[in-house]
Design an enzyme around this catalytic site. Structure first.
Site, short mmCIF file in Angstrom:
data_model
loop_
_atom_site.label_atom_id
_atom_site.label_comp_id
_atom_site.label_asym_id
_atom_site.label_seq_id
_atom_site.Cartn_x
_atom_site.Cartn_y
_atom_site.Cartn_z
N ARG A 84 0.88 -1.32 -0.02
CA ARG A 84 0.23 0.15 -0.10
C ARG A 84 0.91 1.17 0.10
NH1 ARG A 84 -4.61 0.58 4.53
NH2 ARG A 84 -2.87 1.01 5.73
N LYS A 130 -2.48 6.99 1.38
CA LYS A 130 -2.23 7.65 2.61
C LYS A 130 -1.26 8.58 2.39
CE LYS A 130 -2.11 5.21 6.24
NZ LYS A 130 -3.34 5.44 7.28
N GLU A 146 -16.47 5.88 6.54
CA GLU A 146 -15.63 5.18 7.32
C GLU A 146 -15.35 6.25 8.68
OE1 GLU A 146 -11.43 4.92 6.10
OE2 GLU A 146 -11.84 7.04 4.85
N1 PXG Z 1 -9.17 4.54 7.19
C1 PXG Z 1 -8.32 5.78 7.22
C2 PXG Z 1 -8.37 6.82 6.66
C3 PXG Z 1 -7.06 5.45 7.85
O1 PXG Z 1 -5.96 6.43 7.73
C4 PXG Z 1 -7.80 3.18 8.30
C5 PXG Z 1 -8.91 3.61 7.75
C6 PXG Z 1 -7.75 1.83 8.72
O2 PXG Z 1 -6.57 1.16 7.78
P1 PXG Z 1 -5.65 -0.08 8.33
O3 PXG Z 1 -4.94 -0.46 7.17
O4 PXG Z 1 -4.85 0.54 9.40
O5 PXG Z 1 -6.59 -1.11 8.95
C7 PXG Z 1 -6.58 4.26 8.24
C8 PXG Z 1 -5.42 3.84 8.81
C9 PXG Z 1 -2.78 7.04 13.12
C10 PXG Z 1 -2.77 5.95 12.23
O6 PXG Z 1 -1.67 7.44 13.28
C11 PXG Z 1 -3.85 5.97 11.15
C12 PXG Z 1 -3.92 4.82 10.61
C13 PXG Z 1 -3.32 3.58 10.90
C14 PXG Z 1 -2.28 3.53 11.89
C15 PXG Z 1 -2.22 4.86 12.88
O7 PXG Z 1 -3.67 7.59 13.82
N2 PXG Z 1 -4.83 4.86 9.51
#
Ligand code: PXG
Length: 291
Positions: free
Chosen positions: A51, A150, A183
């Site tokens: 990703r 991201k 989400e």
């Molecule tokens: N939606 C968004 C917008 C994200 O940024 C997720 C869903 C969940 O994705 P994953 O692949 O982690 O299941 C994310 C993930 C943080 C932090 O610093 C943000 C994420 C992951 C880990 C830490 O707040 N974003």
């Protein structure tokens, strides 16, 4: 004191510095990942690295190392921090240049890997569930900065999170420009319906294809729980039997109240708890070995 990887070097946290001309700072011009290691193994590392490279490819940044090199460097950063349970934040920016948005001159990307401990929701929140409000800040339109990227510009999520904070709620739920639930600020969302189906919004609505989301879909499918990716509205969320959020940092967390409406009986539901346990087990028993 922690050790940070930055552009080919491992340096103490205090010395890990970037230029004020780095485009990651000037324009949010870069990408990142949020990854976790459990028990000396990095969970879903290939998926996160894929990703990261896809995010970079989409915004025309060429990460200056192979995926294999990236994975090994990431593992080495964890080893240097001597951690078995960790939160890992790789960051790649377009690099350093003078002021001005024009990116066409060759730039050498800045590559950073931070390894730290993770701050989770409290155990009380996992036991009792959390509350959320639907944010008035809507999810980025996929034709603006695509939510699958991201990128280092997380203002959209930060603003939604601020709305939740100001409203006294734990989390923020994003709607898309058409008003469908998409989400949470940095987590995906699922509902469990009266029809006995687990539903999560399709990614084309603007939800990130979360790696935890994919994992939960696999877990539920293996348990024989019907899962569908389908648009739903706030009304459907308010009237769900259960709901939970998924993300690398949050893992699986029950959502029991949205916009003042109690979901189900206001307690974490049976399906939610089953999935929380199965997810936890998987994180403890799989992953890329660091040591
Ligand atoms: N939606 C968004 C917008 C994200 O940024 C997720 C869903 C969940 O994705 P994953 O692949 O982690 O299941 C994310 C993930 C943080 C932090 O610093 C943000 C994420 C992951 C880990 C830490 O707040 N974003």
């Amino acid at each position: 004191m922690g050790i940070v990887y930055i552009n080919g070097e491992f340096v103490p946290t205090e010395s890990a510095k970037i230029s004020v001309y780095d485009r990651g700072l000037l324009y949010g011009d870069g990408v990142f990942e949020g990854i976790r290691a459990y028990n000396g193994r990095v969970f879903k590392l290939d998926e996160h690295i894929d990703r990261l490279y896809e995010s970079a490819h989409s915004i025309l940044i060429k990460i200056p190392m192979s995926k294999e090199e990236f994975k090994e460097t990431l593992a080495e950063t964890i080893r240097r921090n001597n951690l078995r349970d960790a939160y890992i934040r790789p960051i790649v920016t377009r690099g350093v240049k003078g002021l001005g948005i024009n990116p066409w001159d060759a730039m050498s990307p800045t590559v950073i890997i931070i390894v730290d401990k993770i701050t989770l929701y409290s155990s009380k929140m996992y036991e009792e569930g959390i509350s959320a409000v639907c944010a008035s800040t809507i999810r980025n339109n996929p034709n603006a900065c695509n939510p699958q990227i991201k990128s280092l510009n997380y203002l959209n999520s930060a603003m939604a999170k601020y709305e939740a904070y100001l409203a006294g709620a734990d989390e923020a739920i994003f709607l898309n420009p058409q008003g469908y639930v998409v989400e949470a600020a940095v987590d995906n969302i699922f509902i469990y319906t009266k029809q006995g189906e687990l539903i999560t919004p399709p990614t084309y609505l603007g939800a990130l294809r979360g790696i935890t989301r994919d994992t939960v879909i696999e877990i539920a499918t293996a348990k024989g729980i019907p899962v569908r990716e389908e648009p739903f509205t706030r009304h459907d969320l308010y009237n769900a039997v259960e709901s939970f959020l998924t993300g690398t940092a949050a893992e699986v967390i029950p959502l029991v109240k949205v916009d003042g409406r109690i979901i189900g009986d206001g307690r974490p539901g049976k399906i939610t708890k089953e999935i929380m346990m199965a997810y936890k087990e998987l994180t403890q028993n799989s992953g890329y070995p660091v040591y």
